[in-house]
Design an enzyme around this catalytic site. Structure first.
Site, PDB file in Angstrom:
ATOM      1  N   ASN A  10       8.345  -0.639   8.758  1.00 32.09           N
ATOM      2  CA  ASN A  10       7.192  -1.286   9.400  1.00 32.09           C
ATOM      3  C   ASN A  10       7.061  -2.671   8.772  1.00 32.09           C
ATOM      4  O   ASN A  10       6.622  -2.799   7.630  1.00 32.09           O
ATOM      5  CB  ASN A  10       5.933  -0.440   9.135  1.00 32.09           C
ATOM      6  CG  ASN A  10       4.660  -1.126   9.571  1.00 32.09           C
ATOM      7  OD1 ASN A  10       4.699  -2.133  10.290  1.00 32.09           O
ATOM      8  ND2 ASN A  10       3.523  -0.595   9.147  1.00 32.09           N
ATOM      9  N   LYS A  12       5.097  -5.031   9.585  1.00 34.48           N
ATOM     10  CA  LYS A  12       3.732  -5.592   9.633  1.00 34.48           C
ATOM     11  C   LYS A  12       3.812  -7.056  10.084  1.00 34.48           C
ATOM     12  O   LYS A  12       4.677  -7.387  10.898  1.00 34.48           O
ATOM     13  CB  LYS A  12       3.037  -5.427   8.273  1.00 34.48           C
ATOM     14  CG  LYS A  12       3.129  -3.977   7.774  1.00 34.48           C
ATOM     15  CD  LYS A  12       2.288  -3.681   6.569  1.00 34.48           C
ATOM     16  CE  LYS A  12       2.495  -2.227   6.157  1.00 34.48           C
ATOM     17  NZ  LYS A  12       1.641  -1.839   5.048  1.00 34.48           N
ATOM     18  N   HIS A  97      -1.984   3.311  12.586  1.00 39.86           N
ATOM     19  CA  HIS A  97      -1.780   2.897  11.192  1.00 39.86           C
ATOM     20  C   HIS A  97      -3.141   2.644  10.545  1.00 39.86           C
ATOM     21  O   HIS A  97      -4.049   2.114  11.190  1.00 39.86           O
ATOM     22  CB  HIS A  97      -0.917   1.636  11.136  1.00 39.86           C
ATOM     23  CG  HIS A  97      -0.436   1.337   9.756  1.00 39.86           C
ATOM     24  ND1 HIS A  97      -1.254   0.767   8.812  1.00 39.86           N
ATOM     25  CD2 HIS A  97       0.745   1.571   9.139  1.00 39.86           C
ATOM     26  CE1 HIS A  97      -0.579   0.657   7.672  1.00 39.86           C
ATOM     27  NE2 HIS A  97       0.637   1.132   7.851  1.00 39.86           N
ATOM     28  N   GLU A  99      -4.142   0.453   8.624  1.00 43.66           N
ATOM     29  CA  GLU A  99      -4.602  -0.943   8.659  1.00 43.66           C
ATOM     30  C   GLU A  99      -5.299  -1.244   9.983  1.00 43.66           C
ATOM     31  O   GLU A  99      -6.255  -2.016  10.036  1.00 43.66           O
ATOM     32  CB  GLU A  99      -3.403  -1.887   8.444  1.00 43.66           C
ATOM     33  CG  GLU A  99      -2.983  -1.900   6.977  1.00 43.66           C
ATOM     34  CD  GLU A  99      -1.523  -2.251   6.731  1.00 43.66           C
ATOM     35  OE1 GLU A  99      -0.870  -2.786   7.638  1.00 43.66           O
ATOM     36  OE2 GLU A  99      -1.046  -1.971   5.614  1.00 43.66           O
ATOM     37  N   GLU A 167       0.474   8.974   5.722  1.00 51.08           N
ATOM     38  CA  GLU A 167       0.415   7.819   4.830  1.00 51.08           C
ATOM     39  C   GLU A 167      -0.949   7.756   4.155  1.00 51.08           C
ATOM     40  O   GLU A 167      -1.913   7.220   4.739  1.00 51.08           O
ATOM     41  CB  GLU A 167       0.609   6.521   5.621  1.00 51.08           C
ATOM     42  CG  GLU A 167       1.924   6.420   6.347  1.00 51.08           C
ATOM     43  CD  GLU A 167       2.260   4.955   6.642  1.00 51.08           C
ATOM     44  OE1 GLU A 167       3.318   4.500   6.189  1.00 51.08           O
ATOM     45  OE2 GLU A 167       1.459   4.265   7.283  1.00 51.08           O
ATOM     46  N   GLY A 173       1.117   0.038  -0.077  1.00 50.29           N
ATOM     47  CA  GLY A 173       1.205  -1.271  -0.714  1.00 50.29           C
ATOM     48  C   GLY A 173       0.672  -1.324  -2.129  1.00 50.29           C
ATOM     49  O   GLY A 173       0.441  -2.408  -2.668  1.00 50.29           O
ATOM     50  N   SER A 212       4.287   3.186  -0.315  1.00 48.65           N
ATOM     51  CA  SER A 212       4.995   2.803  -1.547  1.00 48.65           C
ATOM     52  C   SER A 212       6.336   3.515  -1.735  1.00 48.65           C
ATOM     53  O   SER A 212       6.708   3.822  -2.859  1.00 48.65           O
ATOM     54  CB  SER A 212       4.092   3.002  -2.769  1.00 48.65           C
ATOM     55  OG  SER A 212       2.974   2.125  -2.694  1.00 48.65           O
TER      56      SER A 212
END
Ligand code: PGA
Length: 253
Positions: A10, A12, A97, A99, A167, A173, A212
């Site tokens: 991904n 992003k 996701h 985010e 996730e 991250g 991660s």
């Protein structure tokens, strides 16, 4: 039931034309790595999707979008429909996701609409679920994920038209990852929930772990029972890292 694992990247909001060199290097690396046993997917930004997906030199990699709306078209400035992702050469689309759930306030009901649209367009949705840290700390992660998953799933469920990515929000991250035991328990809970909805066909659904994943922890995380691959953010941007994950987890080298 054997499930072919997936290494999915991904990207992003990273990447312009020159970064397609990384995709070329990944493709070269995969060609050299004769015995890797996984499907490889890259989800670049929408602006690169067509260029990546239509490049015949990228023959070892499938491509996907990072989001799509439930509507076919309309006044949604800045967004793309599932048909557009498909038309650009995408075969997959990441939806739900964390985010986007957090930053765009996409609810599970919205994610469900996206999943339905993706399947209708002939895309395989990669539906992401993940708990925030306070939910994990409160010991409520499994119940939270099962509810989020069940509300996000499209009505039509089949093993080859659905991928799930677990996730944990706090692992994305951050360099932090859950323990192998926690990942195993969550993947078991997710598959049990899928089995409740689709019966034995749930055995064929690939459930990825994301958050991660790096070359250094890939073998351990991908070796956890019930983990059928990785959804990789930061470490999918550079061919060396992404190939390192595939090498560590999916070759006998
Ligand atoms: P990360 O991101 O690998 O950089 O933690 C994973 C993701 O957001 O899909």
């Amino acid at each position: 039931m054997t499930r072919t694992p997936i290494a999915a990247g991904n990207w992003k909001m990273h990447g312009i034309s020159t970064d397609l060199e990384q995709v070329q290097a990944m493709n070269n690396g995969l060609t050299d790595m004769s015995d890797y046993a996984c499907d490889v997917i890259i989800c670049p930004p929408a602006t690169l999707l067509h260029r990546a997906a239509s490049n015949p030199a990228f023959d070892r990699i499938a491509f996907g979008g990072q989001s799509c709306r439930g509507e076919q078209n309309g006044a949604f400035t800045g967004d793309q429909s599932a048909d557009m992702v498909k038309d650009a050469g995408g075969e997959y689309v990441i939806i739900g996701h964390s985010e986007r759930r957090a930053g765009w306030l996409e609810t599970s009901a919205f994610v469900k609409q996206q999943a339905v649209a993706a399947q209708k367009a002939g895309l395989v949705p990669i539906i992401c679920v993940g708990e925030p840290e306070e939910v994990r700390d409160a010991g409520e992660a499994e119940a939270y994920i099962v509810e989020q998953l069940e509300m996000s799933l499209p009505d039509s469920l089949s093993a080859d038209s659905l991928i799930i990515a677990y996730e944990p929000v706090w692992a994305i991250g951050t360099g932090r990852t859950p323990t192998a035991e926690d990942v195993a328990a969550m993947h078991t809970a997710i598959r049990a929930s899928l089995t409740g909805q689709m019966g034995v066909a749930a055995d064929g659904v690939r459930i990825l772990y994301g958050g991660s994943v790096k070359p250094a922890n890939a073998a351990e995380l991908m070796g956890v029972d019930g983990v059928d691959g990785a959804l990789v953010g930061g470490a999918s941007l550079k061919s060396e890292d992404f190939l390192g994950i595939i090498r560590a987890a999916y070759t006998s080298a």
